[in-house]
Design an enzyme around this catalytic site. Structure first.
Site, PDB file in Angstrom:
ATOM      1  N   ASP A 230       0.869  -1.171   0.000  1.00 34.41           N
ATOM      2  CA  ASP A 230       0.000   0.000   0.000  1.00 34.41           C
ATOM      3  C   ASP A 230       0.901   1.214   0.000  1.00 34.41           C
ATOM      4  OD1 ASP A 230      -2.682   1.225   0.216  1.00 34.41           O
ATOM      5  OD2 ASP A 230      -1.858   2.041   2.063  1.00 34.41           O
ATOM      6  N   ASP A 232       1.118   5.369   0.656  1.00 35.06           N
ATOM      7  CA  ASP A 232       0.523   6.577   1.225  1.00 35.06           C
ATOM      8  C   ASP A 232       1.414   7.771   0.903  1.00 35.06           C
ATOM      9  OD1 ASP A 232      -1.384   4.938   2.328  1.00 35.06           O
ATOM     10  OD2 ASP A 232      -0.311   4.714   4.213  1.00 35.06           O
TER      11      ASP A 232
END
Length: 347
Positions: A230, A232
Site C-alpha cells: 500500500d 501513502d
C-alpha cells in the site's frame, strides 16, 4: 553467499510488516529499536540498514521492519535507489506486507498541501533507467499488475489512516480538517528535475492526480515478490514562494506520516497475521513461463532467494568452492603419499 533453503528463509521473530520511507519514521515514541540488520541480496545491499523494532499496541508488542528509501542521510537520488535489493531484503527477513510513504506533487486543486493520498493506480513515466523486474535474464515472468496496490490492504488501511489524520494536532492547515484522498492515480516520473507545465497539463488529461519519483519500481517488484503493498503520499507543493515554506510543509508532513505510522501499523500487523489480509502469496505461480532446466544455476539460485516456494537451488559458487577444497585435499594426499605412506618417526 551461502546456499538458500526455505528453512533458512526468515529471521527469528520475523517482522510481518515492512515500512519504506524516510529514516525519521522509525523514531516513534511507542517504538523500541531491537536491532539493525544488513542483508546482502543477490541484487546488492539495500539502500539502508533495516531497522527491526517492537511497536507497543493495545494487543501487545508487534515486530516491524523499517527501511530508508533514499539512504540514512537521503543521499540516494530516485533513479539510483536499489529497489530490487530493498524489496528482496524485506521479503528475505519475513515481511508479508509493505506500507510505503512518500512526498508527492499535486495535479489537482482539490488535493491541498498536507493532504494524504492513498492511490490505487499508477502511470509509469520512468525511462527504463531503473531495473523494474527480477525476471530480466532467462526465466520469463509476467506478473499481473492491473491493481498495482493490494486491494485488501488498501481497503483495510484507509479508515485507519482517516482516524489517524483526525487525531493529528499539528496539521499544515490547522483551521481546516485534514483531507484523505483515495482512488487516485499517481504519475511516476524519472526526475530528478520536476515536470514542465506542459507535461503537468498532459498528465492531468491522462487522469493523473499526483506525481512523484518513488512509487515505481517498488510496486512492480513487490508484486513479483508476492508482497502486499500500500502506498501513502502527502502533497508538499502549494505554489510556495520561499524555500522556508517548502521546508515547513515537509517537516509538518513528516510528523504527520510518523503519527499515521504509529497509529495504523499495529492494526495492519494483526490483519496480516490473522489472514484478514491474505496477501499475494501464490500470485506468481502461473506467471513463470520458462522451464527450470533452461535456466542457469546462478539465476535459479537468485530466484530461490526471492521465491523459495517455486525455486530451491543451492549456490553454485559455494559448490565450486567446495569442489575446489576437495581437489586441494586430494592433491595434498597425492603429495604426501597418503596416510599409509606418511613419514614415520625414528624407531
Amino acid at each position: 553467499m551461502p546456499s538458500v533453503s526455505p528453512s533458512h528463509y526468515t529471521m527469528d521473530n520475523a517482522p510481518l510488516i515492512g515500512v519504506i520511507g524516510g529514516s525519521g519514521l522509525y523514531k516513534l515514541d511507542n517504538l523500541e529499536i531491537v536491532k539493525t540488520v544488513n542483508p546482502v541480496t543477490p541484487w546488492g545491499p539495500p539502500s539502508s540498514p533495516i531497522t527491526i523494532a517492537s511497536l507497543s499496541t493495545p494487543e501487545g508488542p508487534v515486530t516491524l521492519a523499517f527501511l530508508a528509501r533514499h539512504g540514512p542521510h537521503h543521499n540516494i537520488p530516485p533513479s539510483n535507489v536499489p529497489s530490487r535489493a530493498n524489496i528482496a531484503a524485506l521479503k528475505r527477513i519475513g515481511v508479508k506486507a509493505i506500507v510505503a510513504f512518500s512526498a508527492v506533487g499535486s495535479l489537482r486543486e482539490e488535493i491541498r498541501p498536507g493532504d494524504i493520498i492513498v492511490p490505487d493506480q499508477i502511470i509509469d513515466r520512468t525511462k527504463g533507467v531503473r531495473p523494474s523486474t527480477y525476471f530480466d535474464r532467462t526465466m520469463v515472468g509476467h506478473a499481473m499488475f492491473g491493481e498495482p496496490f493490494d486491494v485488501q490492504l488498501r481497503e483495510f488501511i484507509v479508515p485507519h489512516v482517516k482516524e489517524a489524520i483526525n487525531t493529528f494536532k499539528g496539521h499544515i492547515n490547522p483551521s481546516d480538517e485534514p483531507r484523505l484522498h483515495t482512488k487516485k492515480t499517481v504519475v511516476v516520473m524519472e526526475g530528478p528535475q520536476f515536470s514542465t507545465r506542459a507535461e503537468s497539463n498532459m498528465y492531468r488529461l491522462w487522469g493523473g492526480d499526483i506525481i512523484n519519483m518513488s512509487a515505481l519500481p517498488e510496486a512492480k517488484l513487490a508484486r513479483e515478490a508476492e508482497l502486499s503493498t500500500d502506498y501513502d503520499a502527502w502533497r508538499v507543493d502549494a505554489a510556495p514562494v520561499t524555500v522556508e515554506e517548502v521546508m515547513k510543509t515537509l517537516r509538518t508532513n513528516a510528523e504527520l506520516s510518523k503519527h499515521i505510522t504509529a497509529s495504523i501499523l499495529g492494526a495492519v500487523h494483526t490483519a496480516v497475521k490473522s489472514g484478514q489480509i491474505q496477501g499475494q502469496t501464490g500470485q506468481m505461480q502461473y506467471s513463470l513461463m520458462t522451464p527450470h532446466k533452461e535456466v542457469g544455476a546462478e539465476e535459479l539460485h537468485r530466484l530461490t532467494y526471492l521465491l523459495p516456494n517455486y525455486f530451491n537451488y543451492p549456490d553454485p559458487a559455494a559448490e565450486r568452492r567446495s569442489r575446489s577444497r576437495a581437489r586441494i585435499d586430494v592433491d595434498m594426499d597425492d603429495y604426501t603419499g597418503g596416510e599409509e605412506h606418511a613419514p614415520r618417526g625414528r624407531q
